[in-house]
Design a protein around this motif. Sequence first.
Motif, PDB file in Angstrom:
ATOM      1  N   VAL A  67       1.039  -1.269   0.114  1.00  0.00           N
ATOM      2  CA  VAL A  67      -0.014  -0.030  -0.072  1.00  0.00           C
ATOM      3  C   VAL A  67       0.888   1.220   0.120  1.00  0.00           C
ATOM      4  N   VAL A  68       0.312   2.449  -0.648  1.00  0.00           N
ATOM      5  CA  VAL A  68       1.233   3.581  -0.533  1.00  0.00           C
ATOM      6  C   VAL A  68       0.166   4.642   0.354  1.00  0.00           C
ATOM      7  N   SER A  69       0.945   5.501   1.001  1.00  0.00           N
ATOM      8  CA  SER A  69       0.312   6.324   2.019  1.00  0.00           C
ATOM      9  C   SER A  69       0.904   7.484   1.987  1.00  0.00           C
ATOM     10  N   THR A  70       0.709   8.741   2.817  1.00  0.00           N
ATOM     11  CA  THR A  70       1.116  10.106   2.932  1.00  0.00           C
ATOM     12  C   THR A  70       1.850  10.328   4.177  1.00  0.00           C
ATOM     13  N   TYR A  71       3.170  10.623   3.990  1.00  0.00           N
ATOM     14  CA  TYR A  71       3.978  11.264   5.159  1.00  0.00           C
ATOM     15  C   TYR A  71       3.932  12.466   5.373  1.00  0.00           C
ATOM     16  N   THR A  72       3.400  13.167   6.343  1.00  0.00           N
ATOM     17  CA  THR A  72       3.799  14.678   6.433  1.00  0.00           C
ATOM     18  C   THR A  72       4.814  14.892   7.462  1.00  0.00           C
ATOM     19  N   VAL A  73       5.676  15.866   6.986  1.00  0.00           N
ATOM     20  CA  VAL A  73       6.910  16.283   7.624  1.00  0.00           C
ATOM     21  C   VAL A  73       6.953  17.706   8.305  1.00  0.00           C
ATOM     22  N   GLN A  74       7.157  17.661   9.762  1.00  0.00           N
ATOM     23  CA  GLN A  74       7.071  19.141   9.953  1.00  0.00           C
ATOM     24  C   GLN A  74       8.461  19.915   9.849  1.00  0.00           C
ATOM     25  N   LEU A  75       8.262  21.205   9.141  1.00  0.00           N
ATOM     26  CA  LEU A  75       9.586  21.774   8.842  1.00  0.00           C
ATOM     27  C   LEU A  75      10.424  22.555  10.209  1.00  0.00           C
ATOM     28  N   TYR A  80      13.289  16.826  15.919  1.00  0.00           N
ATOM     29  CA  TYR A  80      13.879  16.493  14.709  1.00  0.00           C
ATOM     30  C   TYR A  80      14.252  17.657  13.637  1.00  0.00           C
ATOM     31  N   ASN A  81      15.262  17.347  13.086  1.00  0.00           N
ATOM     32  CA  ASN A  81      15.521  18.161  11.858  1.00  0.00           C
ATOM     33  C   ASN A  81      15.283  17.765  10.674  1.00  0.00           C
ATOM     34  N   ALA A  82      14.125  18.387   9.887  1.00  0.00           N
ATOM     35  CA  ALA A  82      13.585  17.845   8.787  1.00  0.00           C
ATOM     36  C   ALA A  82      14.653  18.082   7.492  1.00  0.00           C
ATOM     37  N   LEU A  83      15.704  19.185   7.801  1.00  0.00           N
ATOM     38  CA  LEU A  83      16.588  19.261   6.804  1.00  0.00           C
ATOM     39  C   LEU A  83      17.979  19.019   6.921  1.00  0.00           C
ATOM     40  N   SER A  84      18.181  18.030   7.970  1.00  0.00           N
ATOM     41  CA  SER A  84      19.402  17.394   8.332  1.00  0.00           C
ATOM     42  C   SER A  84      19.647  16.486   7.059  1.00  0.00           C
ATOM     43  N   GLU A  85      21.012  16.048   6.771  1.00  0.00           N
ATOM     44  CA  GLU A  85      21.488  15.165   5.694  1.00  0.00           C
ATOM     45  C   GLU A  85      20.657  13.895   5.829  1.00  0.00           C
ATOM     46  N   LYS A  86      20.815  13.308   6.956  1.00  0.00           N
ATOM     47  CA  LYS A  86      20.340  11.988   7.268  1.00  0.00           C
ATOM     48  C   LYS A  86      18.951  12.268   7.214  1.00  0.00           C
ATOM     49  N   ASN A  87      17.920  13.058   7.618  1.00  0.00           N
ATOM     50  CA  ASN A  87      16.620  12.820   7.642  1.00  0.00           C
ATOM     51  C   ASN A  87      16.128  12.987   5.948  1.00  0.00           C
ATOM     52  N   ILE A  88      16.690  14.026   5.294  1.00  0.00           N
ATOM     53  CA  ILE A  88      16.674  14.256   4.034  1.00  0.00           C
ATOM     54  C   ILE A  88      16.492  12.922   3.158  1.00  0.00           C
ATOM     55  N   LYS A  89      17.680  12.183   3.389  1.00  0.00           N
ATOM     56  CA  LYS A  89      17.656  10.910   2.870  1.00  0.00           C
ATOM     57  C   LYS A  89      16.681   9.792   3.219  1.00  0.00           C
ATOM     58  N   ALA A  90      16.327  10.064   4.319  1.00  0.00           N
ATOM     59  CA  ALA A  90      15.298   9.089   4.817  1.00  0.00           C
ATOM     60  C   ALA A  90      14.022   9.328   4.148  1.00  0.00           C
ATOM     61  N   GLN A  92      13.343  11.123   1.477  1.00  0.00           N
ATOM     62  CA  GLN A  92      13.676  10.696  -0.196  1.00  0.00           C
ATOM     63  C   GLN A  92      13.363   9.375  -0.344  1.00  0.00           C
ATOM     64  N   GLU A  93      13.976   8.375   0.839  1.00  0.00           N
ATOM     65  CA  GLU A  93      13.681   6.753   0.472  1.00  0.00           C
ATOM     66  C   GLU A  93      12.468   6.634   0.826  1.00  0.00           C
ATOM     67  N   ILE A  94      11.449   7.299   1.700  1.00  0.00           N
ATOM     68  CA  ILE A  94      10.163   7.082   1.939  1.00  0.00           C
ATOM     69  C   ILE A  94       9.438   7.563   0.440  1.00  0.00           C
ATOM     70  N   ARG A  95       9.740   8.461  -0.179  1.00  0.00           N
ATOM     71  CA  ARG A  95       8.960   8.790  -1.434  1.00  0.00           C
ATOM     72  C   ARG A  95       9.523   7.732  -2.577  1.00  0.00           C
ATOM     73  N   TYR A 130      14.548  18.705  -0.337  1.00  0.00           N
ATOM     74  CA  TYR A 130      14.177  17.541  -0.969  1.00  0.00           C
ATOM     75  C   TYR A 130      14.276  17.066  -2.251  1.00  0.00           C
ATOM     76  N   GLY A 131      14.135  18.068  -3.187  1.00  0.00           N
ATOM     77  CA  GLY A 131      14.343  17.815  -4.424  1.00  0.00           C
ATOM     78  C   GLY A 131      13.310  17.411  -5.282  1.00  0.00           C
ATOM     79  N   PHE A 132      11.877  17.686  -4.909  1.00  0.00           N
ATOM     80  CA  PHE A 132      10.879  16.878  -5.552  1.00  0.00           C
ATOM     81  C   PHE A 132       9.760  17.815  -5.108  1.00  0.00           C
ATOM     82  N   LYS A 133       8.532  17.761  -5.662  1.00  0.00           N
ATOM     83  CA  LYS A 133       7.460  18.619  -5.531  1.00  0.00           C
ATOM     84  C   LYS A 133       6.652  18.252  -4.348  1.00  0.00           C
TER      85      LYS A 133
END
Length: 254
Positions: A67-75, A80-90, A92-95, A130-133
Amino acid sequence: MQGPYMELVNKLSFKNIINLIKVYLPIVDFADVNGDTTSFCVLRHDIEFSVDRALKMARIEADELGVVSTYTVQLRNNTYNALSEKNIKAVQEIRDLGHKIGLHQNPPSLGPEQITKNILKDVEVLEHYYGFKIDRFAFHRPNVNPQLLSWYVKIEDLINCNGELFFEYIEGPLPEDLNVTYLSDSNHLWKFGHPLKLNFNKVKKLHVLMHPYSWSEYGYSNYGNFVSLTRERNEELLDSMNSETSTFPQELLN
């Protein structure tokens, strides 16, 4: 926290919930729902405390449940830091797993026009890193400012996950004949009913919100879950501090 719908939330119970819903309703993306859609379930996961737990949940949904779902991120989040390198990669993997990423907006008490500006600016920032819309948003803790729900905020080219197609704002006790049934595991408690206890003969439109921080491999009570979550966050903090400076007191790492 005790209550009629409290349970240990683990991988097995999570899979049982999703598999049961799949028997009765098609699990679709928010973008696939329109005014003519007669039956659906949309899944949403607001990331409050742990991007790591969100990624684990996303892998289970994609690899084991299909199944696919929606994950919403707090800026702007203190845990947690939504813009840390580690979390950006995470994220991006979710997407990359096929899920959708949205903004989890936590606005101050403002009018619709200013809130719209805030959402658009936050979306712009997430898209840049994140590099995507980003094509959707959901409000964080809207009970603090219920008007956020009653306004059904509309923004061109963005999906409001609490929009009229997916959510029905009600003041006072909930009627039995809701157009869209909304279930949420907020605070480790299914306050509006448990998915496994749902009468699907009466439910054709379903919106399920689950918070990844509440779910773990083995499951905990609300207290135990926050203990384990605090330990995880402490470990990440110490690892980050240790990697940034060689002068960090090593005795504090033990």
